[in-house]
Scaffold this motif. Structure first.
Motif, PDB file in Angstrom:
ATOM      1  N   GLN A 164       0.834  -1.204   0.000  1.00 49.88           N
ATOM      2  CA  GLN A 164       0.000   0.000   0.000  1.00 49.88           C
ATOM      3  C   GLN A 164       0.867   1.252   0.000  1.00 49.88           C
ATOM      4  O   GLN A 164       1.936   1.263   0.586  1.00 49.88           O
ATOM      5  CB  GLN A 164      -0.884   0.024   1.241  1.00 49.88           C
ATOM      6  N   THR A 165       0.382   2.292  -0.637  1.00 44.57           N
ATOM      7  CA  THR A 165       1.097   3.561  -0.605  1.00 44.57           C
ATOM      8  C   THR A 165       0.877   4.205   0.749  1.00 44.57           C
ATOM      9  O   THR A 165      -0.266   4.438   1.146  1.00 44.57           O
ATOM     10  CB  THR A 165       0.556   4.502  -1.697  1.00 44.57           C
ATOM     11  N   VAL A 166       1.982   4.449   1.447  1.00 42.83           N
ATOM     12  CA  VAL A 166       1.871   5.081   2.752  1.00 42.83           C
ATOM     13  C   VAL A 166       2.356   6.522   2.639  1.00 42.83           C
ATOM     14  O   VAL A 166       3.427   6.774   2.095  1.00 42.83           O
ATOM     15  CB  VAL A 166       2.709   4.330   3.799  1.00 42.83           C
ATOM     16  N   THR A 167       1.549   7.435   3.087  1.00 38.43           N
ATOM     17  CA  THR A 167       1.962   8.839   3.059  1.00 38.43           C
ATOM     18  C   THR A 167       1.941   9.394   4.485  1.00 38.43           C
ATOM     19  O   THR A 167       1.402   8.768   5.398  1.00 38.43           O
ATOM     20  CB  THR A 167       1.040   9.687   2.157  1.00 38.43           C
ATOM     21  N   PHE A 168       2.547  10.558   4.643  1.00 34.98           N
ATOM     22  CA  PHE A 168       2.668  11.159   5.973  1.00 34.98           C
ATOM     23  C   PHE A 168       2.176  12.599   5.940  1.00 34.98           C
ATOM     24  O   PHE A 168       2.303  13.288   4.925  1.00 34.98           O
ATOM     25  CB  PHE A 168       4.136  11.140   6.416  1.00 34.98           C
ATOM     26  N   VAL A 177       1.582  17.548   3.536  1.00 40.49           N
ATOM     27  CA  VAL A 177       0.377  16.713   3.464  1.00 40.49           C
ATOM     28  C   VAL A 177       0.606  15.558   2.495  1.00 40.49           C
ATOM     29  O   VAL A 177       1.001  15.771   1.348  1.00 40.49           O
ATOM     30  CB  VAL A 177      -0.845  17.553   3.003  1.00 40.49           C
ATOM     31  N   ASN A 178       0.349  14.356   2.974  1.00 35.83           N
ATOM     32  CA  ASN A 178       0.470  13.141   2.151  1.00 35.83           C
ATOM     33  C   ASN A 178       1.808  13.045   1.400  1.00 35.83           C
ATOM     34  O   ASN A 178       1.834  12.795   0.196  1.00 35.83           O
ATOM     35  CB  ASN A 178      -0.682  13.060   1.136  1.00 35.83           C
ATOM     36  N   VAL A 179       2.883  13.282   2.126  1.00 38.33           N
ATOM     37  CA  VAL A 179       4.193  13.160   1.480  1.00 38.33           C
ATOM     38  C   VAL A 179       4.693  11.719   1.588  1.00 38.33           C
ATOM     39  O   VAL A 179       4.397  11.020   2.552  1.00 38.33           O
ATOM     40  CB  VAL A 179       5.249  14.136   2.076  1.00 38.33           C
ATOM     41  N   ALA A 234       1.015   8.580   9.837  1.00 42.39           N
ATOM     42  CA  ALA A 234       1.072   7.879   8.555  1.00 42.39           C
ATOM     43  C   ALA A 234      -0.340   7.546   8.118  1.00 42.39           C
ATOM     44  O   ALA A 234      -1.229   7.372   8.959  1.00 42.39           O
ATOM     45  CB  ALA A 234       1.874   6.589   8.721  1.00 42.39           C
ATOM     46  N   ASN A 235      -0.567   7.456   6.821  1.00 44.73           N
ATOM     47  CA  ASN A 235      -1.860   6.947   6.365  1.00 44.73           C
ATOM     48  C   ASN A 235      -1.757   6.286   4.999  1.00 44.73           C
ATOM     49  O   ASN A 235      -0.850   6.558   4.228  1.00 44.73           O
ATOM     50  CB  ASN A 235      -2.936   8.030   6.377  1.00 44.73           C
ATOM     51  N   THR A 236      -2.683   5.379   4.779  1.00 36.93           N
ATOM     52  CA  THR A 236      -2.881   4.820   3.438  1.00 36.93           C
ATOM     53  C   THR A 236      -4.292   5.248   3.050  1.00 36.93           C
ATOM     54  O   THR A 236      -4.935   5.979   3.804  1.00 36.93           O
ATOM     55  CB  THR A 236      -2.819   3.280   3.457  1.00 36.93           C
ATOM     56  N   SER A 237      -4.763   4.794   1.923  1.00 37.12           N
ATOM     57  CA  SER A 237      -6.118   5.206   1.534  1.00 37.12           C
ATOM     58  C   SER A 237      -7.176   4.656   2.491  1.00 37.12           C
ATOM     59  O   SER A 237      -8.237   5.241   2.643  1.00 37.12           O
ATOM     60  CB  SER A 237      -6.406   4.797   0.095  1.00 37.12           C
ATOM     61  N   GLN A 238      -6.845   3.544   3.176  1.00 36.56           N
ATOM     62  CA  GLN A 238      -7.841   2.966   4.089  1.00 36.56           C
ATOM     63  C   GLN A 238      -7.538   3.140   5.578  1.00 36.56           C
ATOM     64  O   GLN A 238      -8.434   3.081   6.392  1.00 36.56           O
ATOM     65  CB  GLN A 238      -7.982   1.456   3.820  1.00 36.56           C
TER      66      GLN A 238
HETATM   67  C1  NAG Z   1      -4.276   9.131   2.989  1.00 40.12           C
HETATM   68  O1  NAG Z   1      -3.428   8.733   1.926  1.00 40.12           O
HETATM   69  C2  NAG Z   1      -3.987   8.714   0.612  1.00 40.12           C
HETATM   70  C3  NAG Z   1      -2.921   8.280  -0.347  1.00 40.12           C
HETATM   71  O2  NAG Z   1      -2.440   7.006  -0.040  1.00 40.12           O
HETATM   72  C4  NAG Z   1      -4.618  10.040   0.288  1.00 40.12           C
HETATM   73  O3  NAG Z   1      -5.241   9.971  -0.983  1.00 40.12           O
HETATM   74  C5  NAG Z   1      -5.586  10.458   1.356  1.00 40.12           C
HETATM   75  O4  NAG Z   1      -6.142  11.716   1.081  1.00 40.12           O
HETATM   76  C6  NAG Z   1      -4.901  10.466   2.691  1.00 40.12           C
HETATM   77  N1  NAG Z   1      -5.706  10.986   3.767  1.00 40.12           N
HETATM   78  C7  NAG Z   1      -6.812  10.410   4.283  1.00 40.12           C
HETATM   79  C8  NAG Z   1      -7.447  11.126   5.420  1.00 40.12           C
HETATM   80  O5  NAG Z   1      -7.249   9.365   3.880  1.00 40.12           O
END
Ligand code: NAG
Ligand code: NAG
Ligand code: NAG
Ligand code: NAG
Length: 198
Positions: free
Chosen positions: A47-51, A71-73, A96-100
């Motif tokens: 999964q793509t993890v962004t910060f 945002v989402n780096v 950290a976050n992914t799309s889910q």
């Molecule tokens: C979480 O990460 C995704 C990309 O993986 C992004 O599209 C999304 O906006 C981010 N934030 C939330 C709250 O899901």
């Protein structure tokens, strides 16, 4: 506000599936600041993890005043040079976050005036004036090329170590100087090293 915080906490708890960033620290030099963190890659297979990094002034409630810095780096760093004031304490929160999924956040407090490293003088020139040695020190500079002296309200001074070439450098003579121009009355050859201190 209390209710809001509880809701935020519950929301956080329900979403905590990802590991939080680890080893969060600020690299700083004068007024350049970079937040760095580690993240265990193996925990989010494929999964793509962004910060995301947000900041707000320490004494102000989060609810109204936080500002996103990165945002989402994808990279594990965020350059927040220029995003905070030198003398104000800020709270920084990274998660950290992914799309889910989303991780819990890690929060640190950072006040440049207290925590940022002070860099060395930006230049040092020596000249011989009538047999005396003159040292011209240029102050360390901020990211906008201002002298750090103005941000430090003149708390900046220099420590100069010098010793004769024939002697052991381990026992230097120390002198402190506020001025950036000073003379040494001696015709000898001196070795110099200097550093800026608060
Ligand atoms: C979480 O990460 C995704 C990309 O993986 C992004 O599209 C999304 O906006 C981010 N934030 C939330 C709250 O899901
Ligand atoms: C955090 O730092 C420690 C000590 O250097 C290291 O063992 C650990 O692997 C780091 N965490 C991550 C996620 O890289
Ligand atoms: C990740 O991707 C690899 C190959 O693309 C696949 O074999 C594996 O099952 C995937 N893992 C998950 C947890 O989706
Ligand atoms: C600061 O000075 C350096 C060297 O003179 C220059 O390259 C840089 O563009 C300057 N930066 C700003 C923000 O003025």
């Amino acid at each position: 506000i209390l209710t809001f915080n509880i809701i935020v906490m519950l929301y956080q708890l329900t979403l905590i599936d990802l590991r939080r960033p680890e080893n969060v620290s600020v690299d700083s030099l004068n007024t350049r600041y970079v937040l760095r963190w580690d993240w265990p890659h193996e925990t989010a297979a494929n999964q793509t993890v962004t910060f995301t990094l947000i900041k707000w002034k320490k004494k102000i409630q989060l609810i109204k005043y936080w500002t996103s810095v990165c945002v989402n780096v994808l990279e594990h760093r965020c350059d927040f040079t220029g995003a905070i004031h030198y003398k104000i304490s800020f709270l920084l929160r990274v998660w950290a976050n992914t799309s889910q999924q989303s991780s819990g956040w890690v929060q640190i407090s950072f006040c440049p005036d207290e925590h940022a490293a002070l860099g060395p003088p930006s230049s040092l020139k020596l000249s011989s004036v009538k047999g005396d040695l003159e040292i011209i020190i240029t102050d360390p500079l901020s990211s906008t090329n201002q002298s750090m002296k103005t941000l430090l309200n003149d708390r900046l001074s220099y420590r100069i170590q010098y010793w004769r070439r024939s002697e052991e450098p381990q026992v230097p003579v120390h002198t402190r100087a506020k001025s950036s121009r000073m003379g040494f009355s001696s015709g000898c050859v001196w070795i110099l090293s200097e550093c800026g201190i608060c």
